[in-house]
Design a protein around this motif. Structure first.
Motif, PDB file in Angstrom:
ATOM      1  N   VAL A   1       0.808  -1.212   0.000  1.00 37.25           N
ATOM      2  CA  VAL A   1       0.000   0.000   0.000  1.00 37.25           C
ATOM      3  C   VAL A   1       0.845   1.268   0.000  1.00 37.25           C
ATOM      4  O   VAL A   1       0.565   2.226  -0.732  1.00 37.25           O
ATOM      5  N   SER A   2       1.921   1.297   0.797  1.00 41.95           N
ATOM      6  CA  SER A   2       2.720   2.521   0.937  1.00 41.95           C
ATOM      7  C   SER A   2       4.108   2.417   0.311  1.00 41.95           C
ATOM      8  O   SER A   2       4.874   3.380   0.344  1.00 41.95           O
ATOM      9  N   ASP A   3       4.421   1.282  -0.252  1.00 41.83           N
ATOM     10  CA  ASP A   3       5.762   1.058  -0.812  1.00 41.83           C
ATOM     11  C   ASP A   3       5.706   1.044  -2.330  1.00 41.83           C
ATOM     12  O   ASP A   3       5.278   0.069  -2.943  1.00 41.83           O
ATOM     13  N   THR A   4       6.152   2.138  -2.947  1.00 46.98           N
ATOM     14  CA  THR A   4       6.094   2.263  -4.405  1.00 46.98           C
ATOM     15  C   THR A   4       6.938   1.208  -5.099  1.00 46.98           C
ATOM     16  O   THR A   4       6.546   0.657  -6.135  1.00 46.98           O
ATOM     17  N   ALA A   5       8.103   0.910  -4.544  1.00 43.94           N
ATOM     18  CA  ALA A   5       8.980  -0.099  -5.144  1.00 43.94           C
ATOM     19  C   ALA A   5       8.306  -1.472  -5.160  1.00 43.94           C
ATOM     20  O   ALA A   5       8.377  -2.211  -6.147  1.00 43.94           O
ATOM     21  N   GLN A   6       7.626  -1.800  -4.072  1.00 45.32           N
ATOM     22  CA  GLN A   6       6.888  -3.063  -3.989  1.00 45.32           C
ATOM     23  C   GLN A   6       5.749  -3.087  -5.005  1.00 45.32           C
ATOM     24  O   GLN A   6       5.459  -4.114  -5.627  1.00 45.32           O
ATOM     25  N   GLN A   7       5.094  -1.957  -5.172  1.00 56.28           N
ATOM     26  CA  GLN A   7       3.999  -1.868  -6.138  1.00 56.28           C
ATOM     27  C   GLN A   7       4.504  -2.134  -7.555  1.00 56.28           C
ATOM     28  O   GLN A   7       3.864  -2.848  -8.329  1.00 56.28           O
ATOM     29  N   ARG A   8       5.661  -1.570  -7.891  1.00 53.59           N
ATOM     30  CA  ARG A   8       6.206  -1.761  -9.231  1.00 53.59           C
ATOM     31  C   ARG A   8       6.618  -3.207  -9.449  1.00 53.59           C
ATOM     32  O   ARG A   8       6.436  -3.764 -10.536  1.00 53.59           O
ATOM     33  N   ARG A   9       7.155  -3.833  -8.402  1.00 51.43           N
ATOM     34  CA  ARG A   9       7.533  -5.247  -8.520  1.00 51.43           C
ATOM     35  C   ARG A   9       6.292  -6.125  -8.718  1.00 51.43           C
ATOM     36  O   ARG A   9       6.294  -7.059  -9.530  1.00 51.43           O
ATOM     37  N   LEU A  10       5.233  -5.803  -7.987  1.00 49.28           N
ATOM     38  CA  LEU A  10       4.002  -6.577  -8.123  1.00 49.28           C
ATOM     39  C   LEU A  10       3.368  -6.352  -9.494  1.00 49.28           C
ATOM     40  O   LEU A  10       2.811  -7.282 -10.092  1.00 49.28           O
ATOM     41  N   TYR A  11       3.472  -5.128  -9.987  1.00 50.26           N
ATOM     42  CA  TYR A  11       2.957  -4.816 -11.331  1.00 50.26           C
ATOM     43  C   TYR A  11       3.640  -5.687 -12.382  1.00 50.26           C
ATOM     44  O   TYR A  11       2.986  -6.296 -13.236  1.00 50.26           O
ATOM     45  N   LYS A  12       4.960  -5.776 -12.310  1.00 50.45           N
ATOM     46  CA  LYS A  12       5.712  -6.582 -13.274  1.00 50.45           C
ATOM     47  C   LYS A  12       5.399  -8.073 -13.118  1.00 50.45           C
ATOM     48  O   LYS A  12       5.262  -8.798 -14.108  1.00 50.45           O
ATOM     49  N   ARG A  13       5.273  -8.513 -11.878  1.00 56.34           N
ATOM     50  CA  ARG A  13       4.945  -9.915 -11.629  1.00 56.34           C
ATOM     51  C   ARG A  13       3.549 -10.241 -12.156  1.00 56.34           C
ATOM     52  O   ARG A  13       3.318 -11.298 -12.746  1.00 56.34           O
ATOM     53  N   THR A  14       2.613  -9.319 -11.929  1.00 55.96           N
ATOM     54  CA  THR A  14       1.248  -9.521 -12.421  1.00 55.96           C
ATOM     55  C   THR A  14       1.225  -9.656 -13.932  1.00 55.96           C
ATOM     56  O   THR A  14       0.551 -10.537 -14.486  1.00 55.96           O
ATOM     57  N   LEU A  15       1.970  -8.783 -14.605  1.00 54.57           N
ATOM     58  CA  LEU A  15       2.039  -8.863 -16.069  1.00 54.57           C
ATOM     59  C   LEU A  15       2.598 -10.206 -16.517  1.00 54.57           C
ATOM     60  O   LEU A  15       2.107 -10.806 -17.484  1.00 54.57           O
ATOM     61  N   PHE A  16       3.622 -10.704 -15.821  1.00 55.09           N
ATOM     62  CA  PHE A  16       4.220 -11.989 -16.179  1.00 55.09           C
ATOM     63  C   PHE A  16       3.200 -13.124 -16.044  1.00 55.09           C
ATOM     64  O   PHE A  16       3.090 -13.982 -16.922  1.00 55.09           O
ATOM     65  N   VAL A  17       2.444 -13.131 -14.952  1.00 59.49           N
ATOM     66  CA  VAL A  17       1.442 -14.178 -14.728  1.00 59.49           C
ATOM     67  C   VAL A  17       0.335 -14.092 -15.780  1.00 59.49           C
ATOM     68  O   VAL A  17      -0.097 -15.110 -16.328  1.00 59.49           O
ATOM     69  N   VAL A  18      -0.108 -12.871 -16.077  1.00 62.53           N
ATOM     70  CA  VAL A  18      -1.141 -12.682 -17.096  1.00 62.53           C
ATOM     71  C   VAL A  18      -0.635 -13.150 -18.457  1.00 62.53           C
ATOM     72  O   VAL A  18      -1.354 -13.818 -19.215  1.00 62.53           O
TER      73      VAL A  18
END
Length: 419
Positions: free
Chosen positions: A9-26
């Motif tokens: 929620v408050s960690d931008t770096a974590q958000q970007r990592r999750l964004y990239k991981r989500t794209l990979f899974v999709v």
């Protein structure tokens, strides 16, 4: 679930990592999903023609699995809104797998009733394949949403292009199992949808939509933004425009695509040639996505929506006047048809996502995809009737002319934005 979401929620770096991981899974799920999607497109009309003994209803399979995808789109959208993308999308793909098995059984026992019911269920895979593109945008920045959509879509190319070109090999597999030849591609579809669903169920965790919603909620608390102000950012006009671009692109693409295999078989083309043309078409639907996404983000949503209408017009003209024995020109026409649809879907999706908020996004997206599916069902149903009552030439030409409606409509919207 909340404990899994909190660190992002408050960690931008974590958000970007999750964004990239989500794209990979999709991306991984879409590779399988594309293969499942291609089966019904390639041989659905041919299977119906064999069972019904007439071309007049050859568009019924496309209409049915597209109609099924309309109902599924609404349910997946509602489910995603309540419990997240993970369970919504996984359920859709697994339901599509059940439908594919039903088609195989229907073809084996020559049951038209079971075929039609199974195609409705099979449509859930089509709806899920389309809605998965939204999962990539949940954590994307506003300036990269179209690119995120395109990454999700381009991955579909691998399975979607391979699917039609596996028609003959899968037909031989079906023959070896004592099943009807045309049921072979649905063996592939069932397995592909099953793997796509399991990939999302296992790996799309934490859920990107739930994380995006938590981030937005935190942002509201931090900036003391009221609920009413948040709701005011929902742009109804943008939702309608994005939906219209996608709907018109869908109806034209489905109508011409559905009758192309029947048109080719009428003029002596082998099943392998049909698979080749549809393979190029589906490749053109998805492969340009990376470039299209960048163009939509950089050049503009409205300009690319206009490009969609113009490209679809030329697709209709080429398909209409291509000599029936010219495999090359049929490929050119169907490639243009795929590219035009690609432009429309990605630009329309970007307009739609821009116009919604995380709190209402999944439900709105699901509702819009219902209309996209219904327009495809209408295109599939009407295509057989128009072609049988007039000709494939008239069907293709009519589709091309209708596509030009996008030009003045989007220009009107573009002028509204500049005011």
């Amino acid at each position: 679930m909340r404990n899994k979401i909190d660190p992002y929620v408050s960690d931008t770096a974590q958000q970007r990592r999750l964004y990239k991981r989500t794209l990979f899974v999709v991306v991984l799920s879409q590779i399988f999903g594309g293969a499942g999607l291609a089966a019904g497109i390639t041989v659905g009309a041919l299977l119906a023609r064999d069972l019904l003994g007439t071309d007049a209803y050859a568009g019924v399979p496309t209409a049915l699995f597209t109609l099924g995808s309309a109902a599924a789109a609404f349910l997946i959208g509602m489910m995603s809104q309540r419990v997240g993308r993970r369970f919504g999308l996984a359920t859709g793909f697994l339901t599509g797998a059940v439908g594919a098995v039903g088609v195989i059984i229907a073809a084996t026992f020559e049951s038209v009733t079971l075929l039609f019911l199974s195609l409705l269920v099979y449509g859930a895979g089509t709806a899920t394949n389309l809605q998965a593109r939204y999962a990539g945008t949940d954590l994307a920045l506003a300036t990269e949403r179209a690119t995120a959509v395109s990454i999700a879509m381009v991955s579909t190319t691998f399975g979607a292009v391979a699917g039609p070109n596996l028609v003959e090999p899968m037909g031989r597999v079906a023959d070896g199992l004592g099943l009807p030849t045309l049921s072979g591609p649905f063996l592939l579809a069932g397995a592909a949808y099953l793997f796509a669903g399991l990939i999302l169920l296992v790996f799309l965790n934490p859920d990107p939509l739930l994380v995006a919603r938590a981030i937005e909620s935190k942002r509201q608390e931090t900036t003391d933004t009221s609920v009413h102000k948040t709701e005011s950012t929902h742009d109804s006009r943008g939702v309608y425009v994005g939906a219209f671009v996608m709907i018109l692109s869908q109806i034209v693409m489905v109508a011409i695509m559905t009758m192309t295999p029947v048109h080719m078989r009428h003029h002596g083309h082998e099943l392998g040639a049909v698979g080749l043309v549809i393979g190029f078409h589906i490749g053109a639907m998805y492969l340009p996505s990376l470039v299209t996404g960048v163009l939509v983000d950089k050049v503009g949503r409205e300009i690319m929506a206009i490009a969609s209408g113009v490209t679809l017009f030329f697709a209709g003209v080429v398909a209409a006047f291509a000599p029936a024995d010219s495999l090359f020109l049929l490929i050119v026409g169907l490639v243009l048809l795929g590219v035009g649809w690609n432009f429309g879907l990605i630009s329309g999706t970007a307009i739609l996502v821009d116009a919604t908020t995380p709190e209402t996004r999944a439900k709105t997206q699901g509702s819009v995809d219902v209309w996209i599916a219904l327009s495809g069902a209408s295109g599939g149903m009407l295509s057989g009737i128009i072609a049988s009552q007039s000709s494939y030439l008239m069907l293709s030409l009519l589709g091309g002319i209708i596509s030009l409606v996008l030009v003045p409509f989007v220009l009107w919207y573009r002028r509204h934005l500049s005011l």
